[in-house]
Design a protein around this motif. Structure first.
Motif, PDB file in Angstrom:
ATOM      1  N   UNK A  37      -8.605  -9.097  -2.059  1.00 38.78           N
ATOM      2  CA  UNK A  37      -9.444  -8.918  -3.262  1.00 38.78           C
ATOM      3  C   UNK A  37      -8.574  -8.708  -4.493  1.00 38.78           C
ATOM      4  N   UNK A  38      -7.516  -7.925  -4.341  1.00 38.06           N
ATOM      5  CA  UNK A  38      -6.614  -7.672  -5.467  1.00 38.06           C
ATOM      6  C   UNK A  38      -5.923  -8.947  -5.938  1.00 38.06           C
ATOM      7  N   UNK A  39      -5.330  -9.676  -5.000  1.00 41.74           N
ATOM      8  CA  UNK A  39      -4.548 -10.850  -5.411  1.00 41.74           C
ATOM      9  C   UNK A  39      -5.431 -12.015  -5.843  1.00 41.74           C
ATOM     10  N   UNK A  40      -6.661 -12.068  -5.334  1.00 48.63           N
ATOM     11  CA  UNK A  40      -7.578 -13.123  -5.766  1.00 48.63           C
ATOM     12  C   UNK A  40      -8.228 -12.800  -7.107  1.00 48.63           C
ATOM     13  N   UNK A  41      -8.291 -11.509  -7.453  1.00 46.95           N
ATOM     14  CA  UNK A  41      -9.004 -11.105  -8.651  1.00 46.95           C
ATOM     15  C   UNK A  41      -8.146 -10.896  -9.873  1.00 46.95           C
ATOM     16  N   UNK A  42      -6.820 -10.878  -9.699  1.00 43.76           N
ATOM     17  CA  UNK A  42      -5.945 -10.607 -10.851  1.00 43.76           C
ATOM     18  C   UNK A  42      -4.625 -11.338 -10.675  1.00 43.76           C
ATOM     19  N   UNK A  43      -4.020 -11.701 -11.786  1.00 40.04           N
ATOM     20  CA  UNK A  43      -2.704 -12.334 -11.785  1.00 40.04           C
ATOM     21  C   UNK A  43      -1.658 -11.223 -11.682  1.00 40.04           C
ATOM     22  N   UNK A  44      -1.127 -11.031 -10.476  1.00 40.02           N
ATOM     23  CA  UNK A  44      -0.172  -9.961 -10.214  1.00 40.02           C
ATOM     24  C   UNK A  44       1.196 -10.545  -9.922  1.00 40.02           C
ATOM     25  N   UNK A  45       2.237  -9.877 -10.410  1.00 42.28           N
ATOM     26  CA  UNK A  45       3.594 -10.346 -10.165  1.00 42.28           C
ATOM     27  C   UNK A  45       4.097  -9.969  -8.785  1.00 42.28           C
ATOM     28  N   UNK A  46       3.820  -8.731  -8.366  1.00 40.85           N
ATOM     29  CA  UNK A  46       4.287  -8.242  -7.077  1.00 40.85           C
ATOM     30  C   UNK A  46       3.347  -7.152  -6.604  1.00 40.85           C
ATOM     31  N   UNK A  47       3.019  -7.187  -5.328  1.00 40.87           N
ATOM     32  CA  UNK A  47       2.212  -6.135  -4.712  1.00 40.87           C
ATOM     33  C   UNK A  47       2.985  -5.645  -3.504  1.00 40.87           C
ATOM     34  N   UNK A  48       3.302  -4.364  -3.497  1.00 47.40           N
ATOM     35  CA  UNK A  48       4.058  -3.769  -2.399  1.00 47.40           C
ATOM     36  C   UNK A  48       3.239  -2.642  -1.808  1.00 47.40           C
ATOM     37  N   UNK A  49       3.085  -2.652  -0.495  1.00 43.49           N
ATOM     38  CA  UNK A  49       2.241  -1.668   0.182  1.00 43.49           C
ATOM     39  C   UNK A  49       3.074  -0.780   1.085  1.00 43.49           C
ATOM     40  N   UNK A  50       2.815   0.523   1.009  1.00 37.53           N
ATOM     41  CA  UNK A  50       3.475   1.491   1.882  1.00 37.53           C
ATOM     42  C   UNK A  50       2.392   2.272   2.618  1.00 37.53           C
ATOM     43  N   UNK A  51       2.484   2.278   3.940  1.00 35.39           N
ATOM     44  CA  UNK A  51       1.500   2.954   4.769  1.00 35.39           C
ATOM     45  C   UNK A  51       1.981   4.374   5.072  1.00 35.39           C
ATOM     46  N   UNK A  52       1.150   5.366   4.788  1.00 37.91           N
ATOM     47  CA  UNK A  52       1.506   6.751   5.067  1.00 37.91           C
ATOM     48  C   UNK A  52       1.480   6.970   6.580  1.00 37.91           C
ATOM     49  N   UNK A  53       2.531   7.570   7.082  1.00 39.12           N
ATOM     50  CA  UNK A  53       2.616   7.864   8.518  1.00 39.12           C
ATOM     51  C   UNK A  53       1.968   9.215   8.839  1.00 39.12           C
ATOM     52  N   UNK A  54       2.109  10.162   7.912  1.00 42.27           N
ATOM     53  CA  UNK A  54       1.576  11.499   8.143  1.00 42.27           C
ATOM     54  C   UNK A  54       1.302  12.152   6.796  1.00 42.27           C
ATOM     55  N   UNK A  55       0.170  12.808   6.691  1.00 46.47           N
ATOM     56  CA  UNK A  55      -0.144  13.571   5.485  1.00 46.47           C
ATOM     57  C   UNK A  55       0.393  14.980   5.692  1.00 46.47           C
ATOM     58  N   UNK A  56       1.392  15.348   4.907  1.00 45.52           N
ATOM     59  CA  UNK A  56       2.043  16.641   5.074  1.00 45.52           C
ATOM     60  C   UNK A  56       1.395  17.694   4.185  1.00 45.52           C
ATOM     61  N   UNK A  57       1.025  17.320   2.981  1.00 40.75           N
ATOM     62  CA  UNK A  57       0.314  18.239   2.099  1.00 40.75           C
ATOM     63  C   UNK A  57      -0.764  17.454   1.372  1.00 40.75           C
ATOM     64  N   UNK A  58      -1.931  18.063   1.285  1.00 38.04           N
ATOM     65  CA  UNK A  58      -3.019  17.500   0.500  1.00 38.04           C
ATOM     66  C   UNK A  58      -3.798  18.661  -0.081  1.00 38.04           C
ATOM     67  N   UNK A  59      -4.030  18.617  -1.353  1.00 42.39           N
ATOM     68  CA  UNK A  59      -4.837  19.645  -1.989  1.00 42.39           C
ATOM     69  C   UNK A  59      -5.546  19.049  -3.194  1.00 42.39           C
TER      70      UNK A  59
END
Length: 156
Positions: free
Chosen positions: A122-144
């Motif tokens: 949806x992102x790449x089809x809907x907008x002209x983007x130069x680069x999209x880089x994705x990082x998947x979180x392995x563990x949530x250590x702190x959230x508030x």
């Protein structure tokens, strides 16, 4: 802003469902002045809203993806269109315009990689983007969602 206001903000960040009478008792006020203070803090915009925090795992959106976007477009029209696109994607929980090598940063929640791939498309089809880089979180250590109140005196 005094110690009572700060105590109210502290307590409501922990549990916004606490009855006013109980909150008032905790901080050393009676219920009516406490309620007036809460209403004033809301009117001043210090309290934006009171919401329920849901469990992403139990709602099957336990995978968090941080998406860095770079673009060669730096104009208001492009940003408005991109903002509209990103705002229409419910999986996007946070959306920031950044300084540095990343132009935009998104926090996305999905059940799995296949669901993220649909968001990515949806992102790449809907907008002209130069680069999209994705990082998947392995563990949530702190959230508030609790903001520090130590800087309050200088902000108001």
């Amino acid at each position: 802003m005094d110690k009572f206001d700060q105590a109210i903000l502290e307590a409501l960040q922990e549990d916004a469902t606490v009855p006013v009478a109980e909150l008032a008792s905790r901080i050393g006020l009676s219920a009516t002045p406490c309620w007036r203070r809460i209403q004033r803090l809301e009117a001043q915009g210090l309290i934006r809203k009171r919401v329920a925090l849901l469990d992403p795992q139990r709602l099957n959106v336990g995978v968090t993806v941080f998406v860095s976007v770079r673009t060669s477009h730096h104009n208001v029209e492009w940003l408005q269109a991109f903002h509209q696109l990103v705002s229409s994607i419910p999986e996007v929980m946070e959306f920031y315009r950044m300084a540095g090598q990343t132009d935009y940063l998104l926090r996305v929640v999905v059940p799995d990689i296949a669901a993220y791939d649909r968001v990515y498309k949806r992102l790449i089809n809907g907008a002209d983007l130069g680069d999209v880089s994705s990082s998947f979180a392995m563990e949530q250590i702190k959230y508030t969602t609790k903001l520090p109140l130590d800087y309050l005196a200088t902000a108001v």
